[in-house]
Write a protein that holds these residues in place. Sequence first.
Motif, PDB file in Angstrom:
ATOM      1  N   MET A 213      21.988 104.599  77.214  1.00 35.33           N
ATOM      2  CA  MET A 213      21.804 103.324  76.519  1.00 35.33           C
ATOM      3  C   MET A 213      21.314 103.550  75.090  1.00 35.33           C
ATOM      4  O   MET A 213      21.625 102.801  74.186  1.00 35.33           O
ATOM      5  CB  MET A 213      20.791 102.448  77.277  1.00 35.33           C
ATOM      6  CG  MET A 213      21.308 101.961  78.620  1.00 35.33           C
ATOM      7  SD  MET A 213      22.702 100.826  78.418  1.00 35.33           S
ATOM      8  CE  MET A 213      23.237 100.603  80.108  1.00 35.33           C
ATOM      9  N   ASP A 214      20.544 104.609  74.914  1.00 42.60           N
ATOM     10  CA  ASP A 214      19.948 104.880  73.608  1.00 42.60           C
ATOM     11  C   ASP A 214      20.988 105.385  72.605  1.00 42.60           C
ATOM     12  O   ASP A 214      20.994 104.974  71.448  1.00 42.60           O
ATOM     13  CB  ASP A 214      18.843 105.935  73.801  1.00 42.60           C
ATOM     14  CG  ASP A 214      18.215 106.340  72.486  1.00 42.60           C
ATOM     15  OD1 ASP A 214      18.226 105.496  71.552  1.00 42.60           O
ATOM     16  OD2 ASP A 214      17.714 107.467  72.377  1.00 42.60           O
ATOM     17  N   VAL A 215      21.891 106.237  73.072  1.00 46.05           N
ATOM     18  CA  VAL A 215      22.662 107.013  72.109  1.00 46.05           C
ATOM     19  C   VAL A 215      24.123 106.561  72.000  1.00 46.05           C
ATOM     20  O   VAL A 215      24.796 106.857  71.012  1.00 46.05           O
ATOM     21  CB  VAL A 215      22.540 108.517  72.454  1.00 46.05           C
ATOM     22  CG1 VAL A 215      23.509 108.931  73.540  1.00 46.05           C
ATOM     23  CG2 VAL A 215      22.703 109.390  71.229  1.00 46.05           C
ATOM     24  N   CYS A 216      24.632 105.820  72.988  1.00 47.53           N
ATOM     25  CA  CYS A 216      26.070 105.514  72.996  1.00 47.53           C
ATOM     26  C   CYS A 216      26.419 104.300  72.132  1.00 47.53           C
ATOM     27  O   CYS A 216      25.682 103.320  72.093  1.00 47.53           O
ATOM     28  CB  CYS A 216      26.546 105.269  74.418  1.00 47.53           C
ATOM     29  SG  CYS A 216      26.504 106.755  75.417  1.00 47.53           S
ATOM     30  N   ASP A 217      27.567 104.396  71.471  1.00 50.34           N
ATOM     31  CA  ASP A 217      28.105 103.234  70.763  1.00 50.34           C
ATOM     32  C   ASP A 217      28.841 102.322  71.733  1.00 50.34           C
ATOM     33  O   ASP A 217      28.792 101.105  71.622  1.00 50.34           O
ATOM     34  CB  ASP A 217      29.071 103.687  69.664  1.00 50.34           C
ATOM     35  CG  ASP A 217      28.394 104.583  68.657  1.00 50.34           C
ATOM     36  OD1 ASP A 217      27.390 104.149  68.055  1.00 50.34           O
ATOM     37  OD2 ASP A 217      28.840 105.741  68.491  1.00 50.34           O
ATOM     38  N   ARG A 218      29.567 102.939  72.651  1.00 49.08           N
ATOM     39  CA  ARG A 218      30.277 102.178  73.679  1.00 49.08           C
ATOM     40  C   ARG A 218      30.067 102.900  75.007  1.00 49.08           C
ATOM     41  O   ARG A 218      29.779 104.100  75.039  1.00 49.08           O
ATOM     42  CB  ARG A 218      31.785 102.145  73.391  1.00 49.08           C
ATOM     43  CG  ARG A 218      32.182 101.355  72.177  1.00 49.08           C
ATOM     44  CD  ARG A 218      33.701 101.215  72.110  1.00 49.08           C
ATOM     45  NE  ARG A 218      34.366 102.509  72.111  1.00 49.08           N
ATOM     46  CZ  ARG A 218      35.469 102.783  72.800  1.00 49.08           C
ATOM     47  NH1 ARG A 218      36.011 101.867  73.587  1.00 49.08           N
ATOM     48  NH2 ARG A 218      36.027 103.974  72.722  1.00 49.08           N
ATOM     49  N   ILE A 219      30.256 102.174  76.068  1.00 47.62           N
ATOM     50  CA  ILE A 219      30.113 102.759  77.401  1.00 47.62           C
ATOM     51  C   ILE A 219      31.299 102.330  78.249  1.00 47.62           C
ATOM     52  O   ILE A 219      31.724 101.170  78.185  1.00 47.62           O
ATOM     53  CB  ILE A 219      28.793 102.308  78.068  1.00 47.62           C
ATOM     54  CG1 ILE A 219      27.588 102.824  77.284  1.00 47.62           C
ATOM     55  CG2 ILE A 219      28.717 102.798  79.518  1.00 47.62           C
ATOM     56  CD1 ILE A 219      26.264 102.254  77.752  1.00 47.62           C
ATOM     57  N   GLN A 220      31.874 103.288  78.970  1.00 50.15           N
ATOM     58  CA  GLN A 220      32.932 102.956  79.925  1.00 50.15           C
ATOM     59  C   GLN A 220      32.405 103.268  81.315  1.00 50.15           C
ATOM     60  O   GLN A 220      31.841 104.341  81.542  1.00 50.15           O
ATOM     61  CB  GLN A 220      34.187 103.775  79.606  1.00 50.15           C
ATOM     62  CG  GLN A 220      35.348 103.501  80.541  1.00 50.15           C
ATOM     63  CD  GLN A 220      36.695 103.916  79.940  1.00 50.15           C
ATOM     64  OE1 GLN A 220      36.784 104.235  78.749  1.00 50.15           O
ATOM     65  NE2 GLN A 220      37.734 103.893  80.746  1.00 50.15           N
ATOM     66  N   VAL A 221      32.593 102.337  82.227  1.00 49.29           N
ATOM     67  CA  VAL A 221      32.083 102.528  83.586  1.00 49.29           C
ATOM     68  C   VAL A 221      33.249 102.778  84.536  1.00 49.29           C
ATOM     69  O   VAL A 221      34.203 101.999  84.571  1.00 49.29           O
ATOM     70  CB  VAL A 221      31.297 101.290  84.073  1.00 49.29           C
ATOM     71  CG1 VAL A 221      30.618 101.594  85.410  1.00 49.29           C
ATOM     72  CG2 VAL A 221      30.281 100.854  83.044  1.00 49.29           C
ATOM     73  N   LEU A 222      33.176 103.863  85.269  1.00 53.21           N
ATOM     74  CA  LEU A 222      34.186 104.149  86.294  1.00 53.21           C
ATOM     75  C   LEU A 222      33.589 103.887  87.669  1.00 53.21           C
ATOM     76  O   LEU A 222      32.402 104.114  87.895  1.00 53.21           O
ATOM     77  CB  LEU A 222      34.621 105.625  86.246  1.00 53.21           C
ATOM     78  CG  LEU A 222      35.450 106.144  85.081  1.00 53.21           C
ATOM     79  CD1 LEU A 222      35.895 107.569  85.396  1.00 53.21           C
ATOM     80  CD2 LEU A 222      36.645 105.262  84.802  1.00 53.21           C
ATOM     81  N   ASP A 223      34.446 103.406  88.576  1.00 52.72           N
ATOM     82  CA  ASP A 223      34.026 103.283  89.963  1.00 52.72           C
ATOM     83  C   ASP A 223      35.249 103.498  90.844  1.00 52.72           C
ATOM     84  O   ASP A 223      36.283 102.856  90.643  1.00 52.72           O
ATOM     85  CB  ASP A 223      33.412 101.901  90.211  1.00 52.72           C
ATOM     86  CG  ASP A 223      32.846 101.790  91.628  1.00 52.72           C
ATOM     87  OD1 ASP A 223      32.371 102.824  92.152  1.00 52.72           O
ATOM     88  OD2 ASP A 223      32.907 100.695  92.203  1.00 52.72           O
ATOM     89  N   GLN A 224      35.153 104.379  91.791  1.00 50.17           N
ATOM     90  CA  GLN A 224      36.244 104.691  92.717  1.00 50.17           C
ATOM     91  C   GLN A 224      37.566 104.934  91.988  1.00 50.17           C
ATOM     92  O   GLN A 224      38.608 104.432  92.375  1.00 50.17           O
ATOM     93  CB  GLN A 224      36.393 103.581  93.741  1.00 50.17           C
ATOM     94  CG  GLN A 224      35.139 103.454  94.594  1.00 50.17           C
ATOM     95  CD  GLN A 224      35.254 102.361  95.650  1.00 50.17           C
ATOM     96  OE1 GLN A 224      36.348 101.870  95.918  1.00 50.17           O
ATOM     97  NE2 GLN A 224      34.137 102.005  96.236  1.00 50.17           N
ATOM     98  N   GLY A 225      37.483 105.674  90.901  1.00 50.87           N
ATOM     99  CA  GLY A 225      38.695 106.071  90.196  1.00 50.87           C
ATOM    100  C   GLY A 225      39.297 105.015  89.298  1.00 50.87           C
ATOM    101  O   GLY A 225      40.408 105.184  88.798  1.00 50.87           O
ATOM    102  N   GLU A 226      38.599 103.901  89.110  1.00 52.07           N
ATOM    103  CA  GLU A 226      39.129 102.864  88.220  1.00 52.07           C
ATOM    104  C   GLU A 226      38.078 102.486  87.196  1.00 52.07           C
ATOM    105  O   GLU A 226      36.879 102.664  87.410  1.00 52.07           O
ATOM    106  CB  GLU A 226      39.511 101.617  89.035  1.00 52.07           C
ATOM    107  CG  GLU A 226      40.693 101.866  89.964  1.00 52.07           C
ATOM    108  CD  GLU A 226      41.058 100.610  90.747  1.00 52.07           C
ATOM    109  OE1 GLU A 226      41.342  99.589  90.102  1.00 52.07           O
ATOM    110  OE2 GLU A 226      41.036 100.664  91.981  1.00 52.07           O
TER     111      GLU A 226
END
Lengths: 255, 296
Positions: A213-226
């Motif tokens: 949360m501190d360092v990322c400009d964007r975050i992508q979340v994966l769950d069960q390969g999607e």
Amino acid sequence: MGTAEVELDGRPGESLRASSISRSFHGVQALRGVSLELRRGEVLGLIGPNGAGKSTLVNVLSGFDRPTRGRVHLGGRDITRWRAGRRGRNGLARTFQHSHAFRGLSVRENVAVSALGNGASQRDASRRAEELLELLGLAPYADVPAATLAHGDERRLGVARALATEPHYVLLDEPAAGLPEAEVPDFAAVVRSVRDEHGAGVLLIDHNMALIMDVCDRIQVLDQGETLAVGTPDEIRANLDVAAAYLGESAVTEE
Amino acid sequence: MTVTWQTLADALSLGGIYALMAVGIGLVFGVLRLVNFAYGQLIMAGAYAIAYASVWGWPSWAGILLCFGVVLALSVLLDRLVFRPLRTHSPAVMLVATFAIAFLLQSIAVLSFGQLGTVASTLGPLNQPWDIGGVEIRKIAIVSIVIAAVCLALLQLLLTRTSVGLQMRAAAMDFRTARMLGVRANRVIGGAVLISGLLAAISAFMLTARNPQVTPIFALDDTIIVLAGVVLGGLNRPIPATLGGFTIGFASGILGGGLPTNQSQYLPTFLFGAVILVLLVRPNGLFARGGSEERL
């Protein structure tokens, strides 16, 4: 929420891009049509529960694994069939969850060999090794064999080695695991300096949510390969799906 | 069993030669995970070069030069025609390929030069003794101890102090990661094959001086013993492999010189029996540190 666009300065079109990647192992779908774009000059976090497919995606991006379906592009060139070494020479570097340090070489030699492989002269390679060991707090261990390093130090050696190639894109697979909590802010500063001073794109996988949360400009979340969600840290924090899939069931806390 | 100074010097020199051969085999194994069974035939080719130069009346230095030329040319050919095209195939494929090359080279030698062999008489003077403080020792024993020591020292410098040496060591430990970091496979493999060839040429010279009768099976027995020595030391690091080669060379020198003639035919039995015993106790080799290495 959908795909959040973040304003990035400079270099339009310069990105490492995975399009609709699928990868199955003996009938088990590790990735199902995942797309990801890492731009130069940004830090993209990749999070998700264990088994979500994060490391498989890093393997596909870095050429350590071939996708069953989908393409990988580097700065507009289709590199799907390139071997890892060729990707490495074209500005893509990565670290590993399990140490791939050259255990019999000294810590300094591990970093130097990486710079040499990238075409540095012997003198430049040792200078770059000194700088990176200093940056990552590994200078005291420069002359010991890599096999003797503690787990957290080994991860940072992996980061130093990846950075020694002066990459345009660097994929960090859980680099802060085993790092004492007190040293996490220093590590965050390292990640920022890679982005700001070298203009590299950083893909950061980690379970330490404070760091992400501190360092990322964007975050992508994966769950069960999607892909479950892509967005800014604030958007991800607010997203309830993410909380259910990941934050809720894992022991890591944000605070 | 009595051990004379001459036996001791001979054993040391055989140990030195075997150590060089072990490094030659070990370097290529390091970067290719390939045991080059044709190594002995490279040496045999070099020995024939010296022998024929001698038959043609060339001076000994010209024969030695020819030996280096032939062995290095064969090494480079082997790399280009066999190792590179087969590099990505399974180790078994490459292993069988080196067997094929070994038999091919040996058959060429039988067809071209005959079974009986050729004598490299120009190196004869090296078999004359030197008188050292009342003890007579063959010159070649001293010469090969010195050459082996110098070569091993240079090699150590090359591996630790130069860019290509560092990359070779890294590639020997983890080839895939090394390539990912930009290390050029052809460069390190080519380098290893070339150095391995140089060591084969040097070994050819010293073995020919010890035994000037060059036949198509020249150095075959030596190579098999060295292979056992390399396994004994630990295959994938140069220094343990070297020590293994030296140990088995020294042991076979002492046993060969010390055993009565009617028992010396059992020498290989003793050696290989000892190797099996050692490996039962230390499966990673006599001089290897720590656990088994990850194989890719």
